[in-house]
Design a protein around this motif. Structure first.
Motif, PDB file in Angstrom:
ATOM      1  N   GLU A 198      18.320  10.805 -12.201  1.00  0.00           N
ATOM      2  CA  GLU A 198      19.609  10.079 -12.224  1.00  0.00           C
ATOM      3  C   GLU A 198      19.405   8.592 -12.539  1.00  0.00           C
ATOM      4  OE1 GLU A 198      18.623  12.017  -9.585  1.00  0.00           O
ATOM      5  OE2 GLU A 198      19.700  13.772 -10.375  1.00  0.00           O
ATOM      6  N   THR A 199      18.475   7.940 -11.820  1.00  0.00           N
ATOM      7  CA  THR A 199      18.310   6.498 -12.064  1.00  0.00           C
ATOM      8  C   THR A 199      17.719   6.253 -13.455  1.00  0.00           C
ATOM      9  OG1 THR A 199      16.210   6.561 -10.827  1.00  0.00           O
ATOM     10  CG2 THR A 199      18.142   5.784  -9.642  1.00  0.00           C
ATOM     11  N   LYS A 200      16.888   7.180 -13.941  1.00  0.00           N
ATOM     12  CA  LYS A 200      16.345   6.999 -15.297  1.00  0.00           C
ATOM     13  C   LYS A 200      17.472   7.093 -16.331  1.00  0.00           C
ATOM     14  CE  LYS A 200      12.837   8.579 -18.528  1.00  0.00           C
ATOM     15  NZ  LYS A 200      11.804   9.566 -18.858  1.00  0.00           N
ATOM     16  N   GLU A 201      18.358   8.072 -16.182  1.00  0.00           N
ATOM     17  CA  GLU A 201      19.484   8.220 -17.107  1.00  0.00           C
ATOM     18  C   GLU A 201      20.380   6.987 -17.047  1.00  0.00           C
ATOM     19  OE1 GLU A 201      18.627  10.550 -19.394  1.00  0.00           O
ATOM     20  OE2 GLU A 201      20.499   9.671 -20.121  1.00  0.00           O
ATOM     21  N   LYS A 202      20.630   6.491 -15.819  1.00  0.00           N
ATOM     22  CA  LYS A 202      21.456   5.292 -15.635  1.00  0.00           C
ATOM     23  C   LYS A 202      20.833   4.112 -16.394  1.00  0.00           C
ATOM     24  CE  LYS A 202      23.615   5.569 -11.376  1.00  0.00           C
ATOM     25  NZ  LYS A 202      23.589   5.354  -9.915  1.00  0.00           N
ATOM     26  N   LEU A 203      19.522   3.974 -16.210  1.00  0.00           N
ATOM     27  CA  LEU A 203      18.807   2.881 -16.869  1.00  0.00           C
ATOM     28  C   LEU A 203      18.934   2.975 -18.386  1.00  0.00           C
ATOM     29  CD1 LEU A 203      16.747   0.497 -16.713  1.00  0.00           C
ATOM     30  CD2 LEU A 203      14.945   2.226 -16.854  1.00  0.00           C
ATOM     31  N   LEU A 204      18.726   4.189 -18.915  1.00  0.00           N
ATOM     32  CA  LEU A 204      18.738   4.362 -20.364  1.00  0.00           C
ATOM     33  C   LEU A 204      20.129   4.153 -20.949  1.00  0.00           C
ATOM     34  CD1 LEU A 204      16.277   7.363 -20.707  1.00  0.00           C
ATOM     35  CD2 LEU A 204      15.897   5.014 -21.467  1.00  0.00           C
TER      36      LEU A 204
ATOM     37  N   LYS B  79      22.409   2.157 -19.598  1.00  0.00           N
ATOM     38  CA  LYS B  79      22.726   0.736 -19.421  1.00  0.00           C
ATOM     39  C   LYS B  79      21.893  -0.152 -20.371  1.00  0.00           C
ATOM     40  CE  LYS B  79      24.267  -2.113 -15.620  1.00  0.00           C
ATOM     41  NZ  LYS B  79      24.392  -2.260 -14.177  1.00  0.00           N
ATOM     42  N   VAL B  80      20.592   0.184 -20.473  1.00  0.00           N
ATOM     43  CA  VAL B  80      19.688  -0.627 -21.317  1.00  0.00           C
ATOM     44  C   VAL B  80      18.914   0.289 -22.268  1.00  0.00           C
ATOM     45  CG1 VAL B  80      17.990  -2.502 -21.301  1.00  0.00           C
ATOM     46  CG2 VAL B  80      19.369  -2.093 -19.242  1.00  0.00           C
ATOM     47  N   PRO B  81      19.557   0.692 -23.388  1.00  0.00           N
ATOM     48  CA  PRO B  81      18.916   1.663 -24.294  1.00  0.00           C
ATOM     49  C   PRO B  81      17.556   1.195 -24.822  1.00  0.00           C
ATOM     50  CG  PRO B  81      21.224   1.328 -24.907  1.00  0.00           C
ATOM     51  CD  PRO B  81      20.904   0.295 -23.867  1.00  0.00           C
ATOM     52  N   LYS B  82      17.295  -0.109 -24.753  1.00  0.00           N
ATOM     53  CA  LYS B  82      15.995  -0.624 -25.178  1.00  0.00           C
ATOM     54  C   LYS B  82      14.830   0.065 -24.468  1.00  0.00           C
ATOM     55  CE  LYS B  82      16.977  -5.436 -25.631  1.00  0.00           C
ATOM     56  NZ  LYS B  82      16.599  -6.753 -25.077  1.00  0.00           N
ATOM     57  N   PHE B  83      15.077   0.609 -23.280  1.00  0.00           N
ATOM     58  CA  PHE B  83      14.009   1.282 -22.546  1.00  0.00           C
ATOM     59  C   PHE B  83      13.589   2.599 -23.202  1.00  0.00           C
ATOM     60  CE2 PHE B  83      14.959  -1.632 -19.042  1.00  0.00           C
ATOM     61  CZ  PHE B  83      13.678  -1.876 -18.555  1.00  0.00           C
ATOM     62  N   GLU B  84      14.442   3.128 -24.073  1.00  0.00           N
ATOM     63  CA  GLU B  84      14.070   4.365 -24.776  1.00  0.00           C
ATOM     64  C   GLU B  84      12.694   4.227 -25.413  1.00  0.00           C
ATOM     65  OE1 GLU B  84      15.300   7.298 -24.980  1.00  0.00           O
ATOM     66  OE2 GLU B  84      17.399   7.133 -24.397  1.00  0.00           O
TER      67      GLU B  84
ATOM     68  N   VAL C  47      17.538   1.461 -37.077  1.00  0.00           N
ATOM     69  CA  VAL C  47      18.487   2.223 -36.249  1.00  0.00           C
ATOM     70  C   VAL C  47      17.805   2.614 -34.929  1.00  0.00           C
ATOM     71  CG1 VAL C  47      20.183   4.114 -36.256  1.00  0.00           C
ATOM     72  CG2 VAL C  47      19.305   3.248 -38.440  1.00  0.00           C
ATOM     73  N   PRO C  48      17.768   1.694 -33.952  1.00  0.00           N
ATOM     74  CA  PRO C  48      17.038   1.957 -32.697  1.00  0.00           C
ATOM     75  C   PRO C  48      17.555   3.187 -31.944  1.00  0.00           C
ATOM     76  CG  PRO C  48      17.647  -0.367 -32.850  1.00  0.00           C
ATOM     77  CD  PRO C  48      18.344   0.334 -33.983  1.00  0.00           C
ATOM     78  N   LYS C  49      18.773   3.625 -32.279  1.00  0.00           N
ATOM     79  CA  LYS C  49      19.311   4.839 -31.642  1.00  0.00           C
ATOM     80  C   LYS C  49      18.385   6.039 -31.816  1.00  0.00           C
ATOM     81  CE  LYS C  49      24.124   4.391 -32.660  1.00  0.00           C
ATOM     82  NZ  LYS C  49      25.232   5.061 -33.391  1.00  0.00           N
ATOM     83  N   PHE C  50      17.557   6.010 -32.875  1.00  0.00           N
ATOM     84  CA  PHE C  50      16.645   7.133 -33.101  1.00  0.00           C
ATOM     85  C   PHE C  50      15.531   7.205 -32.057  1.00  0.00           C
ATOM     86  CE2 PHE C  50      18.560   7.479 -37.307  1.00  0.00           C
ATOM     87  CZ  PHE C  50      18.581   8.860 -37.470  1.00  0.00           C
ATOM     88  N   GLU C  51      15.296   6.121 -31.329  1.00  0.00           N
ATOM     89  CA  GLU C  51      14.276   6.141 -30.268  1.00  0.00           C
ATOM     90  C   GLU C  51      14.491   7.336 -29.337  1.00  0.00           C
ATOM     91  OE1 GLU C  51      11.583   4.543 -29.707  1.00  0.00           O
ATOM     92  OE2 GLU C  51      11.720   2.685 -30.860  1.00  0.00           O
ATOM     93  N   ARG C  52      15.744   7.536 -28.945  1.00  0.00           N
ATOM     94  CA  ARG C  52      16.064   8.599 -27.995  1.00  0.00           C
ATOM     95  C   ARG C  52      15.665   9.976 -28.535  1.00  0.00           C
ATOM     96  NH1 ARG C  52      18.998   9.250 -23.478  1.00  0.00           N
ATOM     97  NH2 ARG C  52      19.900  11.307 -23.098  1.00  0.00           N
ATOM     98  N   MET C  53      16.033  10.215 -29.801  1.00  0.00           N
ATOM     99  CA  MET C  53      15.703  11.506 -30.405  1.00  0.00           C
ATOM    100  C   MET C  53      14.194  11.730 -30.413  1.00  0.00           C
ATOM    101  SD  MET C  53      16.517  12.917 -34.221  1.00  0.00           S
ATOM    102  CE  MET C  53      15.027  12.400 -35.062  1.00  0.00           C
ATOM    103  N   PHE C  54      13.461  10.702 -30.814  1.00  0.00           N
ATOM    104  CA  PHE C  54      12.010  10.872 -30.871  1.00  0.00           C
ATOM    105  C   PHE C  54      11.418  11.004 -29.468  1.00  0.00           C
ATOM    106  CE2 PHE C  54      12.608   9.122 -35.207  1.00  0.00           C
ATOM    107  CZ  PHE C  54      11.992  10.155 -35.895  1.00  0.00           C
ATOM    108  N   ARG C  55      11.986  10.286 -28.501  1.00  0.00           N
ATOM    109  CA  ARG C  55      11.481  10.452 -27.129  1.00  0.00           C
ATOM    110  C   ARG C  55      11.669  11.899 -26.668  1.00  0.00           C
ATOM    111  NH1 ARG C  55      13.886  10.628 -22.095  1.00  0.00           N
ATOM    112  NH2 ARG C  55      15.816   9.603 -22.736  1.00  0.00           N
ATOM    113  N   LEU C  56      12.861  12.440 -26.897  1.00  0.00           N
ATOM    114  CA  LEU C  56      13.126  13.801 -26.446  1.00  0.00           C
ATOM    115  C   LEU C  56      12.246  14.810 -27.190  1.00  0.00           C
ATOM    116  CD1 LEU C  56      16.989  13.464 -26.025  1.00  0.00           C
ATOM    117  CD2 LEU C  56      15.286  13.572 -24.201  1.00  0.00           C
TER     118      LEU C  56
END
Lengths: 198, 198
Positions: free
Chosen positions: A109-115, A117-122, B118-127
């Motif tokens: 939950e807190t990891k999802e909240k963080l991501l 709120k601050v997508p840079k953590f991805e 497009v930093p949004k792609f970070e999430r896709m690659f993380r997953l």
């Protein structure tokens, strides 16, 4: 309190003061005595733990009932069963402290909240998982290394500070050796290094 | 041309038309005949490949000289040696097409370009990496499964379409069986299922 972990995250991105404050507010500090299980086989892993202080071992038990050490983790490493954490399914591994530990935990939950709120953590988490994958792959391939001495030297290179910190039989279980065999390998190496110096 | 891969990425985030166009412009389409090596041990992996069409196998050669199949990958999967790709160091594995393939490739350079644009792609690659890690971990733990029948049933559940597509000896090499032993396991299972139906 947060110096180490904040220094760690700054390696990955330029975070603003506010973003760092948001991150710190989501961390759950936890002190754990040595020889404590953070996770046992069959449980669902509810944490990613950053090690502020201490040493942790992950292992599983193979079909012969033998403990196989997967990984050692020390200061500035994260430890978790990422598969169990993300898919919320029972873990196949054990995570155990080898020393008294100071940790910071994130939950799903807190990891999802963080991501959100601050997508840079991805990026940071992607790079973390990548390193984790690389290590596991090397772990799998390490069994290919031809000689016991090579395996042990590879281990020393990867984990230079571990031999001073953990019991020999854990290192043996990482290498797939019996403790007696590890002792022989170490003797062989120490003789070689004396000959080299002579 | 990009329908499949664009449908794939839309599962991960709401991308704008412009972001998708940027992504597509960075992809290198490649057609590869079956039984072609995309990567061989010792080479540095320069791609992450999205499979539009076809089937690919990754494997390594163990200390006895035996091929050990790590993974099969089919449509809508990505294939790469992520460790070699990201650290630009020699790979320990082979990546080989089993069927004629249509691929889209990203190189370390185009991937970095994409992520900075497009930093949004970070999430896709993380997953993606997380799934990859989960699979590799399961692969490691799969050796713990107690019986050969369980291992084979687990394989069928994970890869329902693979038995129709690849040669039996590749499946045997994934399971750590000899081809003869796999054949015995299959016979045993087919007898059981006939008894159950009778």
């Amino acid at each position: 309190m947060f110096e180490e972990i904040n220094a760690y995250i700054k390696r990955y991105s330029d975070f603003t003061e506010q973003e760092i404050a948001d991150f710190n507010a989501l961390l759950q500090p936890k002190t754990v005595a040595k020889k404590t299980f953070l996770l046992q086989e069959g449980e669902i892993c509810k944490f990613e733990a950053f090690i502020k202080k201490g040493c942790i071992r992950t292992y599983y038990i193979d079909h012969k009932g033998t403990e196989v050490t997967l990984q050692f983790a020390i200061e500035n490493w994260w430890v978790s069963d990422i598969a169990s954490f993300h898919e919320q399914k029972p873990s196949l591994m054990f995570i155990e402290t080898l020393e008294d530990c100071e940790l910071f935990l994130l939950s799903p939950e807190t990891k999802e909240k963080l991501l959100s709120k601050v997508p840079k953590f991805e990026r940071m988490f992607r790079l973390m998982v990548q390193r984790n994958l690389t290590r596991l792959q090397e772990r799998l391939f390490q069994t290919i290394a031809t000689t016991a001495v090579e395996k042990y030297l590879d281990f020393l290179e990867r984990y230079p500070s571990i031999p001073q910190r953990v019991a020999q039989h854990y290192i043996a279980s990482y290498l797939g050796f019996s403790p007696e065999f590890l002792s022989k390998v170490r003797t062989k190496l120490s003789k070689k290094s004396k000959t080299a110096k002579a």
